[in-house]
Design an enzyme around this catalytic site. Structure first.
Site, short mmCIF file in Angstrom:
data_model
loop_
_atom_site.label_atom_id
_atom_site.label_comp_id
_atom_site.label_asym_id
_atom_site.label_seq_id
_atom_site.Cartn_x
_atom_site.Cartn_y
_atom_site.Cartn_z
N HIS A 36 -45.76 -2.18 7.65
CA HIS A 36 -46.30 -1.02 7.69
C HIS A 36 -45.89 -0.17 8.85
O HIS A 36 -45.93 -0.68 10.01
CB HIS A 36 -47.93 -0.91 7.37
CG HIS A 36 -48.54 0.33 7.58
ND1 HIS A 36 -48.62 1.33 6.50
CD2 HIS A 36 -49.08 0.95 8.77
CE1 HIS A 36 -49.11 2.13 6.91
NE2 HIS A 36 -49.44 2.10 8.09
N GLY A 90 -7.45 1.35 3.14
CA GLY A 90 -8.91 1.64 3.16
C GLY A 90 -9.44 1.95 1.81
O GLY A 90 -10.48 1.91 1.12
N GLY A 91 -8.48 2.59 0.97
CA GLY A 91 -8.96 2.88 -0.38
C GLY A 91 -9.80 4.34 -0.53
O GLY A 91 -9.88 4.93 0.42
N THR A 92 -10.38 4.45 -1.72
CA THR A 92 -11.23 5.58 -1.78
C THR A 92 -12.51 5.75 -0.90
O THR A 92 -12.74 6.59 -0.13
CB THR A 92 -11.78 5.44 -3.20
OG1 THR A 92 -10.75 5.59 -4.00
CG2 THR A 92 -12.76 6.67 -3.47
N CYS A 93 -13.09 4.47 -0.47
CA CYS A 93 -14.34 4.45 0.14
C CYS A 93 -13.96 5.06 1.65
O CYS A 93 -14.46 6.03 2.17
CB CYS A 93 -14.88 3.08 0.41
SG CYS A 93 -16.38 2.96 1.36
N GLU A 105 0.78 -1.14 -0.17
CA GLU A 105 -0.13 -0.03 -0.03
C GLU A 105 0.97 1.26 -0.01
O GLU A 105 1.73 1.36 0.86
CB GLU A 105 -1.02 0.13 1.15
CG GLU A 105 -1.63 1.24 1.45
CD GLU A 105 -2.56 1.51 0.31
OE1 GLU A 105 -2.22 2.82 -0.39
OE2 GLU A 105 -3.42 0.88 -0.31
#
Length: 459
Positions: free
Chosen positions: A439, A38-41, A33
């Protein structure tokens, strides 16, 4: 050269989970890395932006307090520093969780640095070489910055830079009328900024049906956001009071903002991976070419997530991991073409989407059944006083299978899953029509919507 059973490039949504499966199967894994776990998210996408969306919704609801009989004596004030801090905390906690998980994973070696291919089965990181028979690329993507006149003369924001703002822009000009741009436009308007959206095309989010695009435009304009469409010749220049954005080819129309957000799509992080040294093929836009099982043209190399062009979402990236893991470790034969695409636009109210749009379905030439219902006829929406939008289902008249659906309205991002699940189960429309939902919910109207399906030519 140090060798492993597998090398994973990138710790986004697919990489860490794949490392977990491989190491649990007894494989040795190197995970590389180069920046943020964790990347973009986690870092610049879903988590921080949805935290900001939540803050913007709180401000919007507070201003509407009197509509619900709630009186707030003091004026509503925005603390951008606190809002930024809250979003950053959400990101930091998630990032630390991913990093700690990987670094504590048995048989997983984490190397922080920029990985580049040195050959089909080798990578290099800071002068050290590592080899493996299986390499998985999960390199992600970043904001695309097109070559527009004057773009190199101004300071602009992207989805990454705007997260660092701790002061409210006086006037935010958003270039691009698609998903990222619309979310930031609405949230900053709700924080109190003047906002202008500039879109080159004739309507917002052009991939959606025209009436959905129009409904979204009306929702945004109702909140005071200016939408400029058909801006075919966008240009930039510095102005005494900010940045002047040219809107037409004759340079007779412009808007001046204090900040400019570039939100005109994404591009893959593949241009500096040394893919040529491995012989990995990419398309004209830089996306790594993969087959139906996410394998590249080079045996032993796969591409997962945003860099393969097969889906630009966190959930599709994670599903890429599931496909590869099932095929390699479980004897499966899973394919990305089997995936039914669902996604959401997180303005308020949100848009939940799955499968074909009505336009796409009509172009297919199939005999169609279509049903549309305004949110003003949904009891849950009326009770919440959030009745903007509508819901729609499209089905094949012959096979009686749902082809697609859209729910633009409160809870639409959640309610759409009832339809998504039915499509994945390949169930007849009557199965959903005769369900007995709870409902009061938004989802309870889906069986009614199904029951109102009529031939498309009668719509």
């Amino acid at each position: 050269m140090k060798t492993f059973d597998a090398i994973i490039i990138g710790a986004g949504q697919a990489g860490p989970s794949l490392a977990g499966r491989l190491t649990a199967a007894g494989k040795t894994v190197l995970l590389a890395e180069r920046k943020l776990f964790g990347g973009t998210c986690v870092n610049t996408g879903c988590m921080p932006t949805k935290a900001l969306v939540a803050s913007a919704y709180a401000a919007h609801l507070a201003r509407r307090g009197s509509d619900f009989g709630v009186t707030i004596d003091s004026p509503i004030r925005i603390d951008m520093a606190r809002i930024r801090e809250r979003a950053a905390t959400v990101t930091q906690n998630a990032r630390s969780g991913v990093e700690n998980w990987l670094k504590g994973m048995e048989r997983c070696t984490v190397v922080e640095g920029h990985a580049r291919f040195a050959g089909p089965n080798e990578i290099e990181i800071d002068g050290e070489r590592y080899g493996a028979p299986n390499i998985f690329i999960n390199a992600g993507g970043r904001a695309n910055i097109p070559d527009m006149p004057g773009i190199d003369q101004i300071d602009y924001l992207t989805n990454r830079g705007i997260l660092e703002l701790d002061r409210l822009p006086e006037h935010l000009v958003v270039i691009g009328g698609s998903y990222i741009g619309l979310e930031f436009a609405q949230m900053y308007r709700r924080f109190g900024a003047e906002v202008t959206i500039v879109e080159k095309g004739p309507r917002l989010i052009s991939r959606e049906d025209e009436d959905i695009s129009e409904a979204i435009r009306q929702i945004l304009e109702k909140e005071g956001i200016r939408c400029v469409l058909n801006a075919e010749c966008i240009s930039f220049r510095k102005a005494d009071n900010g940045i002047e954005v040219g809107l037409d080819c004759d340079e007779t129309s412009n808007v001046v903002g204090t900040h400019v957000l570039m939100a005109v799509g994404r591009r893959p992080n593949t241009d500096d991976l040394g893919l040529d040294k491995a012989g990995v093929e990419t398309d004209a836009r830089g996306y790594i070419k993969v087959d139906d099982r996410l394998a590249t043209n080079v045996p032993g190399i796969w591409a997962l997530g945003d860099c393969n062009g097969r889906g630009a979402f966190t959930h599709t990236s994670y599903n890429d991991y599931e496909i590869v893991a099932a095929n390699l470790l479980d004897g499966g034969d899973r394919r990305h073409s089997d995936r039914i695409m669902g996604y959401a636009l997180y303005i308020d109210p949100p848009l939940g989407r799955v499968g074909m749009s009505e336009n796409e379905a009509r172009k297919s030439g199939r005999p169609l059944l279509v049903s549309t219902r305004p949110m003003s006829r949904v009891g849950r929406a009326v009770e919440k006083d959030e009745t903007q939008g509508f819901m729609r289902v499209i089905a094949d008249a012959q096979t009686r299978r749902i082809l697609g659906a859209a729910i633009l309205g409160t809870g639409g991002d959640e309610a759409i899953h009832g339809i998504l699940d039915m499509m994945n189960a390949d169930a007849d429309i009557s199965t959903l029509q005769w369900a007995v939902p709870i409902h009061p919910t938004v989802s309870e109207l889906i069986p009614t919507l199904i029951g109102d399906l009529k031939p498309a030519d009668r719509q």
